[in-house]
Design an enzyme around this catalytic site. Sequence first.
Site, PDB file in Angstrom:
ATOM      1  N   GLY A 301      70.639  65.108  35.805  1.00  0.00           N
ATOM      2  CA  GLY A 301      70.837  64.220  36.945  1.00  0.00           C
ATOM      3  C   GLY A 301      69.697  64.349  37.945  1.00  0.00           C
ATOM      4  O   GLY A 301      68.533  64.575  37.583  1.00  0.00           O
ATOM      5  N   SER A 302      70.040  64.257  39.226  1.00  0.00           N
ATOM      6  CA  SER A 302      69.016  64.116  40.261  1.00  0.00           C
ATOM      7  C   SER A 302      68.148  65.344  40.479  1.00  0.00           C
ATOM      8  O   SER A 302      67.095  65.239  41.122  1.00  0.00           O
ATOM      9  CB  SER A 302      69.669  63.710  41.582  1.00  0.00           C
ATOM     10  OG  SER A 302      70.200  62.404  41.490  1.00  0.00           O
ATOM     11  N   THR A 303      68.549  66.510  39.993  1.00  0.00           N
ATOM     12  CA  THR A 303      67.644  67.662  40.098  1.00  0.00           C
ATOM     13  C   THR A 303      66.361  67.394  39.305  1.00  0.00           C
ATOM     14  O   THR A 303      65.302  67.950  39.614  1.00  0.00           O
ATOM     15  CB  THR A 303      68.297  68.960  39.587  1.00  0.00           C
ATOM     16  OG1 THR A 303      68.843  68.734  38.284  1.00  0.00           O
ATOM     17  CG2 THR A 303      69.390  69.439  40.532  1.00  0.00           C
ATOM     18  N   PHE A 304      66.459  66.501  38.307  1.00  0.00           N
ATOM     19  CA  PHE A 304      65.284  66.196  37.497  1.00  0.00           C
ATOM     20  C   PHE A 304      64.302  65.294  38.243  1.00  0.00           C
ATOM     21  O   PHE A 304      63.160  65.116  37.809  1.00  0.00           O
ATOM     22  CB  PHE A 304      65.693  65.539  36.177  1.00  0.00           C
ATOM     23  CG  PHE A 304      64.637  65.613  35.115  1.00  0.00           C
ATOM     24  CD1 PHE A 304      64.410  66.783  34.428  1.00  0.00           C
ATOM     25  CD2 PHE A 304      63.849  64.506  34.816  1.00  0.00           C
ATOM     26  CE1 PHE A 304      63.424  66.868  33.453  1.00  0.00           C
ATOM     27  CE2 PHE A 304      62.862  64.575  33.839  1.00  0.00           C
ATOM     28  CZ  PHE A 304      62.643  65.762  33.163  1.00  0.00           C
ATOM     29  N   LYS A 305      64.737  64.734  39.367  1.00  0.00           N
ATOM     30  CA  LYS A 305      63.809  63.942  40.185  1.00  0.00           C
ATOM     31  C   LYS A 305      62.656  64.803  40.691  1.00  0.00           C
ATOM     32  O   LYS A 305      61.599  64.277  41.065  1.00  0.00           O
ATOM     33  CB  LYS A 305      64.569  63.304  41.340  1.00  0.00           C
ATOM     34  CG  LYS A 305      65.521  62.188  40.897  1.00  0.00           C
ATOM     35  CD  LYS A 305      66.407  61.703  42.040  1.00  0.00           C
ATOM     36  CE  LYS A 305      67.357  60.608  41.539  1.00  0.00           C
ATOM     37  NZ  LYS A 305      68.363  60.225  42.553  1.00  0.00           N
TER      38      LYS A 305
END
Length: 572
Positions: A301-305
């Site tokens: 999810g957004s941690t991969f941003k």
Amino acid sequence: MEKTRPFHRRKIVVIFIGISAALCFLGIRLAHLMVVDSEYYAQLAEDLHERERDIKAARGKIIDRNGVVLADNRTVCTISVIHSQIKEPERVIQVLAKELSLDEETVRKRVEKVSSIERVKKNVDKEIGDRIRNYNLAGVKVDEDYRRYYPYGSMASKVLGFTGGDNQGIIGLEVEYESVLAGHPGKILTVTDARGIELEDTGESRIEPVSGNDLVISLDYNIQQYAQQAAMKVMEQKQADSVSIIIMNPRNGEIYAMTNVPEFDLNQPYEIDHDLEGDALQDALNQMWRNGCINDTYEPGSTFKIITAAAGLESGVVTLEDHFSCPGFKIVEDRRIRCHKTAGHGSETFVQATQNSCNPVFIEVGLRLGVDRYFSYFEQFGLKDKTGIDLPGEAATIMHKKENVGQVELATISFGQSFQITPIQLAATVSSIVNGGTRVTPHFGVSVKGEDGALLQVFQYEEGRRILSEETSATMRYLLEQVVDGGSGKNAYIEGYRIGGKTATSETLPRSANKYISSFIGFAPANDPQVLGLCIINNPQGVYYGGTIAAPVIKEMFENILPYLGYSPDLS
């Protein structure tokens, strides 16, 4: 009549010659056996009258970075019987059944079995072994050896691992460092007569075992306790399926803590709540022993941003000052991909978009990079390979083949969906992005010491290759500090400390199940990272947003860890 005499004489001569040749051959053979092969046959005779019993070697200890023993040994006994020496079989059966808590039929089968030596039970408490020895039962042998003992029960169970009945590692560090920890067994040799009865006047000879070496690891007992308690607390509060926490040094890859709750009791690793048998039981045990931080993959999810932002900044396709407009969605080919804020964020800079964890902006960055360049950075950052952590069973990243990635797939990858990585891969990659830009190898092994404490070996890990520039790394630290300082990660803020991080809330497959994974990854101090923490909460009930339930876990961890590591708050 006269004609037959020469024939008889010739016959007698032939017989005489034959007998002489046979006697000569036997003499030569006997001389050969007595002189040339004497040592061989003497050894063979001796071997036929020797009985040996193994003596287990003490396994090396596993010791934390501060000298706390996490895996030790306890003296136990192996109880055996020698059929030919038993004088009171019924008495032996009665005593062993009582002292070993075995049914008489089981003991009888072993006592009555005609064999050189038959083991009745191993891993018997020393106190019980001493009691059996005091009965002075002929034909009963009590040999002392060792059993693994874990002083802190379930602490770091899926990291430390455990050993089997033969004292060999089964999972975790116990099996990964088997060659370090395992010693060399010894033997007890006894001489018997032809009936298999030991000869008292010859006594026993022993080949002493050689103890294994001690393994010093980076795990910190106190930090591990903090992590395990914090994970249990949030798992109970949110009625989650499981919670994983990793605490590591982003500079050198040393892991201070790794927990996957629920953990299990290392001293009773085969005990399970369910009443299962056969394959179902083994499957349940394998699942209980599984280390989710390295064995399982998930959609980050957004941690991969963080990875998308780093690639975008490094390539120059985006800057902190770039402006975007978020209407609450972005149309990519024929797909309408929404933002978590359906009303949209409106006009925002890239810094604000990162604070807001805005999907449309990160989709735009991914599309600017393009498939080829995005995959190039994916590989450059080390995401295509395993981390090389010193634990068995590390899973690999599950990613689309580049040729199958279109604009829609690239868009979803850009904000952390439609592919899977392991938690340890995310922690290692983010560490590498914020530590100045060099790839680290996450690890536990630090050094090997002998039984006397002498240093025998210091483990060396491959010097990290540069994955992005120091300038981009500094920019990423600033950007992620803003997320905690006033963005979606504000629940990880600690007064007096500079914290950086990123939240995530991802939906598991199938999407129709409405199950979520909440997570937060943070580091401190933000300007010079010395500790990084990742918390993943699987299937929390009720509120499931990462910024709401996962960020506070890392905040609580850092509130304990930072002072413990010697970092005082700056309240000026």
